[in-house]
Design an enzyme around this catalytic site. Structure first.
Site, mmCIF file in Angstrom:
data_model
loop_
_atom_site.group_PDB
_atom_site.id
_atom_site.type_symbol
_atom_site.label_atom_id
_atom_site.label_comp_id
_atom_site.label_asym_id
_atom_site.label_seq_id
_atom_site.Cartn_x
_atom_site.Cartn_y
_atom_site.Cartn_z
ATOM 1 N N CYS A 54 15.276 -19.258 62.998
ATOM 2 C CA CYS A 54 15.038 -18.542 61.754
ATOM 3 C C CYS A 54 14.648 -17.107 62.096
ATOM 4 O O CYS A 54 13.745 -16.886 62.898
ATOM 5 C CB CYS A 54 13.922 -19.220 60.964
ATOM 6 N N CYS A 57 10.789 -16.492 61.003
ATOM 7 C CA CYS A 57 9.617 -17.092 61.666
ATOM 8 C C CYS A 57 9.870 -17.597 63.081
ATOM 9 O O CYS A 57 8.937 -17.984 63.771
ATOM 10 C CB CYS A 57 9.046 -18.217 60.810
ATOM 11 N N CYS A 103 14.478 -22.777 55.514
ATOM 12 C CA CYS A 103 13.740 -23.048 56.746
ATOM 13 C C CYS A 103 12.520 -23.883 56.380
ATOM 14 O O CYS A 103 11.748 -23.505 55.488
ATOM 15 C CB CYS A 103 13.307 -21.727 57.393
ATOM 16 N N CYS A 106 9.000 -21.732 57.169
ATOM 17 C CA CYS A 106 8.534 -20.602 56.344
ATOM 18 C C CYS A 106 9.160 -20.565 54.958
ATOM 19 O O CYS A 106 8.852 -19.674 54.167
ATOM 20 C CB CYS A 106 8.752 -19.281 57.065
ATOM 21 N N CYS A 128 26.384 -23.943 55.442
ATOM 22 C CA CYS A 128 26.959 -22.603 55.371
ATOM 23 C C CYS A 128 25.786 -21.625 55.369
ATOM 24 O O CYS A 128 25.079 -21.496 54.374
ATOM 25 C CB CYS A 128 27.786 -22.497 54.088
#
Length: 140
Positions: A54, A57, A103, A106, A128
């Protein structure tokens, strides 16, 4: 962004902290559920072996061995790196029903999940994901 029902993010920052950490383009996608233009992201055609984290984070989200060519304009994966790496929630924006991918650490917006499209993958799923939501850490 609306909170995810029944889930508390492990990384919590104020809107101002996110704005200071992320570029305006990253903020628009990760924190405001925007979408980058198709075929413009840095990882759309990448074949580098590694881990996709991510960008907000640093949590591990996907691995390169689950990335496949869907020719949709965004990086596509058939499975997250672990069962608790991402959260899914219903998205009724744009006059349609889709599954938003967030995510789990976060709660940043990553992209959308599509199923039953017939890609020759083990899961028949296509995560996607916006390139700008990810950071690729190449394998050593």
């Amino acid at each position: 962004m609306e909170p995810v029902v029944g889930a508390t993010p492990k990384v919590v920052k104020s809107d101002q902290e996110w704005r200071e950490q992320l570029s305006p383009e990253e903020y628009a996608v990760l924190r405001q559920a925007g979408t980058e233009r198709p075929f413009t992201g840095e990882y759309t055609d990448t074949k580098t072996t590694g881990i996709y984290e991510c960008r907000a984070c640093g949590a591990e989200l996907f691995r390169s061995d689950t990335k496949f060519e869907s020719h949709c304009g965004w990086p596509s994966f058939f499975d997250p790196s672990s069962s608790d790496a991402v959260l899914l929630r219903e998205d009724r924006s744009l006059g349609m029903v889709r599954t938003e991918v967030l995510c789990a650490t976060c709660h940043s917006h990553l992209g959308h999940l599509f199923e039953g499209e017939g890609y020759p993958t083990p899961t028949d799923q296509r995560y996607c994901i916006n390139s700008i939501s990810l950071r690729l850490v190449p394998a050593e």
